[in-house]
Each structure stands twice: as structure tokens, then as C-alpha cells.
Design an enzyme around this catalytic site. Structure first.
Site, PDB file in Angstrom:
ATOM      1  N   VAL A  15       0.825  -1.210   0.000  1.00 25.99           N
ATOM      2  CA  VAL A  15       0.000   0.000   0.000  1.00 25.99           C
ATOM      3  C   VAL A  15       0.857   1.258   0.000  1.00 25.99           C
ATOM      4  O   VAL A  15       0.676   2.169  -0.808  1.00 25.99           O
ATOM      5  CB  VAL A  15      -0.950   0.012   1.220  1.00 25.99           C
ATOM      6  CG1 VAL A  15      -1.713   1.332   1.289  1.00 25.99           C
ATOM      7  CG2 VAL A  15      -1.912  -1.155   1.153  1.00 25.99           C
ATOM      8  N   ASP A  33      10.266   3.089   6.678  1.00 28.92           N
ATOM      9  CA  ASP A  33       9.946   1.702   7.003  1.00 28.92           C
ATOM     10  C   ASP A  33      10.968   1.206   8.021  1.00 28.92           C
ATOM     11  O   ASP A  33      12.152   1.552   7.930  1.00 28.92           O
ATOM     12  CB  ASP A  33       9.977   0.820   5.750  1.00 28.92           C
ATOM     13  CG  ASP A  33       9.176  -0.463   5.928  1.00 28.92           C
ATOM     14  OD1 ASP A  33       8.099  -0.582   5.316  1.00 28.92           O
ATOM     15  OD2 ASP A  33       9.626  -1.351   6.686  1.00 28.92           O
ATOM     16  N   ARG A  38      14.311  -3.746   3.423  1.00 30.14           N
ATOM     17  CA  ARG A  38      13.333  -3.187   2.490  1.00 30.14           C
ATOM     18  C   ARG A  38      13.769  -1.793   2.036  1.00 30.14           C
ATOM     19  O   ARG A  38      13.704  -1.465   0.848  1.00 30.14           O
ATOM     20  CB  ARG A  38      11.961  -3.119   3.171  1.00 30.14           C
ATOM     21  CG  ARG A  38      10.856  -2.425   2.381  1.00 30.14           C
ATOM     22  CD  ARG A  38      10.477  -3.181   1.139  1.00 30.14           C
ATOM     23  NE  ARG A  38       9.240  -2.675   0.564  1.00 30.14           N
ATOM     24  CZ  ARG A  38       8.838  -2.918  -0.680  1.00 30.14           C
ATOM     25  NH1 ARG A  38       9.579  -3.672  -1.486  1.00 30.14           N
ATOM     26  NH2 ARG A  38       7.697  -2.423  -1.133  1.00 30.14           N
ATOM     27  N   THR A  90      -2.574  -4.308   9.445  1.00 26.23           N
ATOM     28  CA  THR A  90      -3.428  -4.552  10.609  1.00 26.23           C
ATOM     29  C   THR A  90      -3.909  -5.998  10.541  1.00 26.23           C
ATOM     30  O   THR A  90      -5.003  -6.275  10.035  1.00 26.23           O
ATOM     31  CB  THR A  90      -4.628  -3.580  10.635  1.00 26.23           C
ATOM     32  OG1 THR A  90      -5.181  -3.477   9.312  1.00 26.23           O
ATOM     33  CG2 THR A  90      -4.202  -2.210  11.096  1.00 26.23           C
ATOM     34  N   THR A 125      -6.597  -0.689   7.419  1.00 25.28           N
ATOM     35  CA  THR A 125      -7.963  -1.141   7.652  1.00 25.28           C
ATOM     36  C   THR A 125      -8.199  -1.370   9.141  1.00 25.28           C
ATOM     37  O   THR A 125      -7.445  -2.081   9.797  1.00 25.28           O
ATOM     38  CB  THR A 125      -8.244  -2.435   6.885  1.00 25.28           C
ATOM     39  OG1 THR A 125      -8.043  -2.199   5.492  1.00 25.28           O
ATOM     40  CG2 THR A 125      -9.666  -2.902   7.124  1.00 25.28           C
ATOM     41  N   CYS A 265      -6.610  -8.650   3.084  1.00 21.86           N
ATOM     42  CA  CYS A 265      -7.834  -7.843   3.234  1.00 21.86           C
ATOM     43  C   CYS A 265      -9.076  -8.694   3.454  1.00 21.86           C
ATOM     44  O   CYS A 265      -9.645  -8.701   4.538  1.00 21.86           O
ATOM     45  CB  CYS A 265      -8.009  -6.948   2.003  1.00 21.86           C
ATOM     46  SG  CYS A 265      -6.744  -5.676   1.849  1.00 21.86           S
ATOM     47  N   ARG A 336       0.664 -13.382   1.986  1.00 15.82           N
ATOM     48  CA  ARG A 336      -0.005 -13.077   3.247  1.00 15.82           C
ATOM     49  C   ARG A 336      -1.359 -13.764   3.350  1.00 15.82           C
ATOM     50  O   ARG A 336      -2.203 -13.657   2.470  1.00 15.82           O
ATOM     51  CB  ARG A 336      -0.196 -11.558   3.394  1.00 15.82           C
ATOM     52  CG  ARG A 336       1.093 -10.787   3.608  1.00 15.82           C
ATOM     53  CD  ARG A 336       0.827  -9.291   3.661  1.00 15.82           C
ATOM     54  NE  ARG A 336       0.260  -8.792   2.431  1.00 15.82           N
ATOM     55  CZ  ARG A 336      -0.167  -7.534   2.257  1.00 15.82           C
ATOM     56  NH1 ARG A 336      -0.083  -6.677   3.252  1.00 15.82           N
ATOM     57  NH2 ARG A 336      -0.645  -7.144   1.086  1.00 15.82           N
TER      58      ARG A 336
END
Length: 427
Positions: A15, A33, A38, A90, A125, A265, A336
Site C-alpha cells: 500500500v 519503514d 526493504r 493490521t 484497515t 484484506c 499473506r
């Protein structure tokens, strides 16, 4: 409030990075981050998630006076920002309870550099109320500043679809909100500068939070419905895809298809809404029943594969199975909350040796997360008693899967994308 603010993006995953690159074409952006590896990868101009093409990332890393992207693991640099946008994950825990720790830690980090006039926008979220009831108090405590007097907040839910090269971040209409009417307008106008699809200003932060969490809950419930239909029609010896094709001839029928429902999600968001509903005294029946249905589909697929193997007298105990795909969706490296792992673990429970092949997933990540030695296509050199197409990567659809089968083996097509005559079973 500044017309040309410095924007910080906290969290550079699926995202945060696309959003940072989009803003960096017009603003000074700090990408932060905590994962040093990364940060190093991105500073070298490469994104292993494949959400941002290397040439686009490299173009914004070349800063000028008014725009460009600085990527760092140093929290002190965030003090230069006027707008802080939080895009951390989240997740849920093993008991399906929301885990707000990344959000709280990010808020603590921002609070330490927060100054008067700053705005903190959350994209992660959450259930309704988290921004103002959980995050804002952390910001106040860490900064010593007063909410809606010294600093402000907003919520603009992410709508990234990993692996989707059509609905990219700037081409998805953005819901926005703010803690005061003036701040809400400011946030909306800020996003409108980079979101070509337009924006929708929600009347409150809680409305924006609720809108996000029901988007994926609605999709989850619809897929659960067709997953249940698939189970029924298999018992009736009816092809589910044929039924859906026929039903879809009606103008108002929405054609969802059965399958494994994973990802960060759809497989997670319903639990956030359910948790909040339970807190206020309501037991959410449909939301949780849909989640139970979808959570069980991996085990169901494995059990159907075993039934077909027994019917064909294929070797089950000490037999060999090949599972094609371990990412949560096709043509995407994201593992994920993948439900393919449920298929794999259930087949192993029948004392089968299971090889897993995926040209998209990262080998080291899969080894770390699942203790699986992932195979690439050129490393698959055997035939198997069962072949399960779990994820419809384009590379798999171009294969002659008979090369991996012995005379009694079963081919199961989870995504119903192979010719019917070629497979022994599908959802």
C-alpha cells in the site's frame, strides 16, 4: 495549512510504496519503514512486491526542489513532514482477534516528531473508532500536543488490489475524511491532486472506517455463498460453473466464483468488524458464518482430492502430491494469509509427500513462513499421484500438466480455469 506540504508515508509495503511514488511526482515525500532490508532494496531502485515498476521508482528517487522521494529507516527524518500517512498492516492473531500493535507503534513513532499544525492520516484497515479512540490518544501522549488544537487526524482507506496493473492506486476512487471540516477538505484536496479517479469526502472518520471494513466483508460473504453452493452442487453431481453461467444470464445476477479466500484484506477485515460488533453487544451471524465457510475451503479441497484419489485407486498413504501455487492470488508474489497452505497441510495430514511449485513467491520467505522448500517450474522433475492447481498463475495455464501425472493420478482445478475434460475435479 501548507499548499505544498512535505508528506511522510509510514510503511512501504503493497500500500505505502505505490502511494509514496504517486505523491512524490508532485510533492517532497519521505518514505519510512522499520525494515532496513526493504529500505536498502528500494533505495537501489527495485520493489520485490512488483507493485511499482523499477523505472517509476527510480524516477522519483531523483529529487528536485519541489518533488521526489527519500526512503529511510530513520524516524528522526519524519520531523520534516507536515502530513504523516500511516500504511502499516493490521493483521489478526491466531484467535482471529485484531492486532493493532503495528498501528500503535507507528503512532508512537509519529508522536515523537509531531509538531503543531501537522496532520496524521491513517489508511490501514480498522474497525470504526480506531483512529480517534486508539491512535489519537497515542499521538497525544507521545507528543504532548492536543488533538484538534495542535494537530489533526484523518482516515482514507487503502483500496490497493495486489498484482492488479489496471486498478492502480491513482485509478481507484479514494474515500477521505478529517477530524474537522476544514481538515477534511484539506485532506480531500491533497489526495485529489494525485488520484485521477477522484475522491469521495465522507462526513466523518468513523464513516470512512466503516465503509472500508464492509467493502471486503461484503465480498467475503458473497464468495462464501458460492463456496457453499459449490459444495452442494458437487454432491448433486452438477458443475458449479455451468450453474453460474446460466444464472448470470439474468441482468441483476452478480457472478462470484468459488475458491480459496486469503490475502491481507478479505480474509482479515471481517474479523475487525465482528470484533467491534461484539464489543457493542451484537453477535454478527452472517459475517462470521461467511468467514467460517471460507476459512474451511482449503481443508475441503484437500478432502475432495483424497476422495478422487481413492476412487481412481491412486496412492494416498506415502503418495506424492504437487500443489501449484502458494501465493494468495494469481500473478502476484503476496503470500499473506494464503489459503493454499491449508490445502498443503491437509494433504500432509494424509501422510502424503507434498511438493509446492510457485514461480512468483519468494523462496526464502516461503521457507521462513511455512518451512517449505519451494520449487520453480524447471525444478519439478517427477510425476505425482495428485496435482492441485491452487493458484492460476499464467505460467501454470501454459503448461501441459499431464507431464506431472502418472496413470492413476488426480488433477484438481481449484480455480476452474482448465478445460473440463482435462481435470478430475474442480470447485
Amino acid at each position: 495549512m501548507k499548499k505544498q506540504p512535505c508528506i511522510a508515508i509510514i510503511g512501504l509495503g503493497y500500500v505505502g510504496l505505490p502511494l509514496a511514488v504517486a505523491f512524490a511526482e508532485q510533492f517532497k515525500v519521505i518514505g519510512f519503514d522499520i525494515n532496513k532490508a526493504r529500505v536498502d532494496e528500494l533505495n537501489q531502485g527495485h520493489d520485490h512486491t512488483l507493485e511499482v515498476e523499477d523505472h517509476l521508482l527510480q524516477s522519483v528517487l531523483k529529487e528536485d526542489e519541489i518533488s521526489g522521494l527519500t526512503i529511510t529507516a530513520s524516524a528522526e527524518v519524519l520531523s520534516q513532514a507536515d502530513i504523516h500517512i500511516v500504511t502499516v498492516p493490521t493483521p489478526t492473531d491466531k484467535n482471529r482477534q485484531p492486532v493493532l500493535t503495528p498501528l500503535i507503534k507507528a503512532s508512537e513513532t509519529i508522536g515523537q516528531v509531531l509538531k503543531k499544525g501537522d496532520i496524521v492520516v491513517y489508511e490501514s484497515t480498522v474497525y470504526p473508532g480506531v483512529t480517534e479512540e486508539v491512535c489519537v490518544p497515542v499521538l497525544e501522549q507521545s507528543s504532548g500536543l492536543v488533538f484538534n488544537t495542535d494537530f489533526y487526524a484523518g482516515y482514507s482507506p487503502e483500496r490497493i488490489n495486489p498484482g492488479d496493473k489496471t486498478h492502480t492506486v491513482t485509478k481507484i476512487l479514494k474515500v477521505t475524511s478529517g477530524s474537522t471540516p476544514e481538515v477534511a477538505q484539506y485532506i480531500d484536496h491533497l489526495y485529489a491532486k494525485v488520484i485521477t479517479a477522484g475522491t469521495h469526502l465522507a462526513p466523518s472518520i468513523k464513516v470512512a472506517e466503516a465503509a472500508k471494513v464492509i467493502e471486503n466483508s461484503q465480498r467475503d460473504i458473497n464468495i462464501a455463498f458460492v463456496n457453499e453452493l459449490s459444495k452442494i452442487f458437487r454432491l448433486l453431481d452438477i458443475d458449479t460453473d455451468d450453474v453460474l453461467e446460466a444464472a448470470a444470464t439474468k441482468w441483476n445476477f452478480i457472478k462470484y466464483t468459488p475458491g480459496l479466500v486469503g490475502g491481507h484484506c478479505i480474509g482479515v477485515d471481517p474479523y475487525y468488524l465482528a470484533q467491534k460488533a461484539i464489543e457493542v453487544g451484537y453477535n454478527p451471524e452472517i459475517i462470521l458464518s461467511g468467514r467460517r465457510m471460507n476459512d474451511g475451503m482449503g481443508r475441503y479441497v484437500a478432502s475432495e482430492v483424497i476422495k478422487l484419489m481413492l476412487n481412481k485407486e491412486a496412492k494416498v498413504k506415502n503418495g506424492k502430491a504437487l500443489v501449484l501455487g502458494i501465493t494468495f492470488k494469481e500473478n502476484c508474489p503476496d503470500t499473506r494469509n494464503t489459503k493454499a497452505i491449508d490445502v498443503i497441510e491437509e494433504l500432509k495430514a494424509y501422510n502424503m509427500q507434498v511438493d509446492v511449485c510457485d514461480p512468483w513467491a519468494d523462496k526464502a520467505e516461503v521457507k521462513s513462513l511455512f518451512d517449505i522448500d519451494l520449487l520453480r517450474l524447471d525444478e519439478v522433475s517427477s510425476t505425482y499421484d495428485a496435482v492441485v492447481l491452487a493458484v492460476s498463475h499464467q505460467q501454470f495455464l501454459e503448461l501441459d500438466l499431464s507431464n506431472y501425472q502418472n496413470k492413476n493420478s488426480v488433477l484438481f482445478d481449484v480455480k476452474s480455469c482448465l478445460p473440463k475434460a482435462q481435470v478430475d475435479g474442480r470447485l
